[in-house]
Design a protein around this motif. Structure first.
Motif, short mmCIF file in Angstrom:
data_model
loop_
_atom_site.label_atom_id
_atom_site.label_comp_id
_atom_site.label_asym_id
_atom_site.label_seq_id
_atom_site.Cartn_x
_atom_site.Cartn_y
_atom_site.Cartn_z
N ARG A 35 -4.04 -16.82 3.34
CA ARG A 35 -4.26 -15.82 2.29
C ARG A 35 -4.87 -16.50 1.06
O ARG A 35 -4.32 -17.50 0.57
CB ARG A 35 -2.94 -15.15 1.92
N GLY A 37 -6.46 -15.84 -2.91
CA GLY A 37 -6.51 -14.91 -4.04
C GLY A 37 -7.75 -15.14 -4.89
O GLY A 37 -8.34 -16.23 -4.89
N SER A 40 -10.05 -10.36 -10.45
CA SER A 40 -10.37 -8.96 -10.19
C SER A 40 -11.86 -8.66 -10.25
O SER A 40 -12.32 -7.67 -9.67
CB SER A 40 -9.62 -8.08 -11.20
N GLN A 43 -13.68 -8.14 -6.69
CA GLN A 43 -13.06 -7.25 -5.70
C GLN A 43 -14.05 -6.75 -4.65
O GLN A 43 -13.76 -6.75 -3.46
CB GLN A 43 -12.41 -6.07 -6.40
N GLU A 68 -12.18 -2.80 2.18
CA GLU A 68 -10.88 -3.26 2.66
C GLU A 68 -10.75 -3.15 4.18
O GLU A 68 -9.68 -3.44 4.72
CB GLU A 68 -9.76 -2.46 1.98
N ASN A 81 -7.98 -7.13 0.37
CA ASN A 81 -7.01 -6.23 -0.26
C ASN A 81 -7.33 -6.18 -1.75
O ASN A 81 -6.94 -7.07 -2.51
CB ASN A 81 -5.58 -6.74 -0.02
N HIS A 82 -8.05 -5.17 -2.17
CA HIS A 82 -8.48 -5.07 -3.56
C HIS A 82 -7.32 -4.88 -4.51
O HIS A 82 -7.36 -5.33 -5.66
CB HIS A 82 -9.49 -3.92 -3.72
N LYS A 83 -6.29 -4.20 -4.04
CA LYS A 83 -5.14 -3.92 -4.90
C LYS A 83 -4.43 -5.21 -5.30
O LYS A 83 -4.00 -5.36 -6.45
CB LYS A 83 -4.17 -2.99 -4.18
N ASN A 84 -4.31 -6.13 -4.36
CA ASN A 84 -3.62 -7.39 -4.62
C ASN A 84 -4.57 -8.52 -5.00
O ASN A 84 -4.14 -9.66 -5.20
CB ASN A 84 -2.81 -7.82 -3.40
N ASN A 85 -5.87 -8.21 -5.06
CA ASN A 85 -6.87 -9.24 -5.36
C ASN A 85 -6.72 -10.45 -4.45
O ASN A 85 -6.61 -11.59 -4.90
CB ASN A 85 -6.78 -9.68 -6.83
N SER A 86 -6.69 -10.19 -3.16
CA SER A 86 -6.56 -11.27 -2.19
C SER A 86 -7.17 -10.82 -0.87
O SER A 86 -7.31 -9.63 -0.61
CB SER A 86 -5.10 -11.65 -1.99
#
Length: 209
Positions: A35, A37, A40, A43, A68, A81-86
């Motif tokens: 994973r 990161g 932002s 994204q 995504e 995963n744009h929400k978690n920036n990863s």
């Protein structure tokens, strides 16, 4: 090695733009997931997974689409995963020769951003053997502890039966004997005193006219 201020700036900003683990390990024939990161601002940029010790010549194995949605190519898959920036990369059916240096990267205009990750594939047989050895060693230790505990219990019972119980009986007998002796002594002294008084009275009667 001397680096120009421009290269230093690019390296520094690249480290801040994307981060990942320095080392990951996975079992042979198994899988490993990495994973990474990012900030932002990246994204919607495409992400990629690259193999090779050299950043400039590494071979890109898989890219994301910028969305995504998961992308899968052969044994590799990537999902953002744009929400978690990863984003995460999964390598399946690992082989020994998969052990190498890889890169998590962000595709952008100009110089891409990336961070280096070392992937190590270990043999399941060796790990299983070492684990079984540890388990058998711990089992032997526990059985030895149980045997020594049983021996201690038996020794305690033997001492209790052959030494402690007779010692307690002898001690109780001594105490009873001492009590009886202390009770007899005053009685004997009283009888001796009474006999002396009677003898003196009889002697006085004989002497008197």
């Amino acid at each position: 090695m001397w680096l120009s201020p421009v290269l230093l700036l690019l390296s520094f900003t690249g480290c801040l733009s994307i981060q990942g683990p320095a080392l990951v390990r996975g079992p042979e024939q198994g899988s490993v997931t990495v994973r990474c990161g990012y900030s932002s601002r990246w994204q919607t940029n495409r992400k990629w997974w690259c193999r090779g010790a050299n950043w400039s010549t590494c071979r890109i194995l898989i890219r994301s689409t910028g969305s995504e949605k998961e992308t899968k190519v052969g044994r590799f898959s990537i999902r953002d995963n744009h929400k978690n920036n990863s984003f995460q990369v999964t390598m399946e059916m690992l082989r020994q020769n998969d052990t190498d240096t890889y890169w998590c990267g962000i595709e952008k205009f100009g110089t891409d951003r990336g961070t280096r990750i070392r992937v190590t594939v270990y043999s399941v047989g060796k790990d299983t053997m070492s684990t079984s050895k540890q388990l058998s060693s711990s089992t032997m230790d526990s059985s030895e502890d149980m045997v020594s505990s049983d021996l201690q219990k038996r020794t305690h019972y033997m001492l209790l039966v052959f030494l402690k119980v007779p010692a307690l009986v002898i001690l109780a007998g001594v105490i009873l004997w001492l009590k009886r002796s202390t009770q007899k002594v005053p009685e004997e002294q009283w009888r001796h005193t009474l006999g002396s008084d009677l003898d003196s009275e009889l002697l006085a009667k004989d002497i008197s006219p």
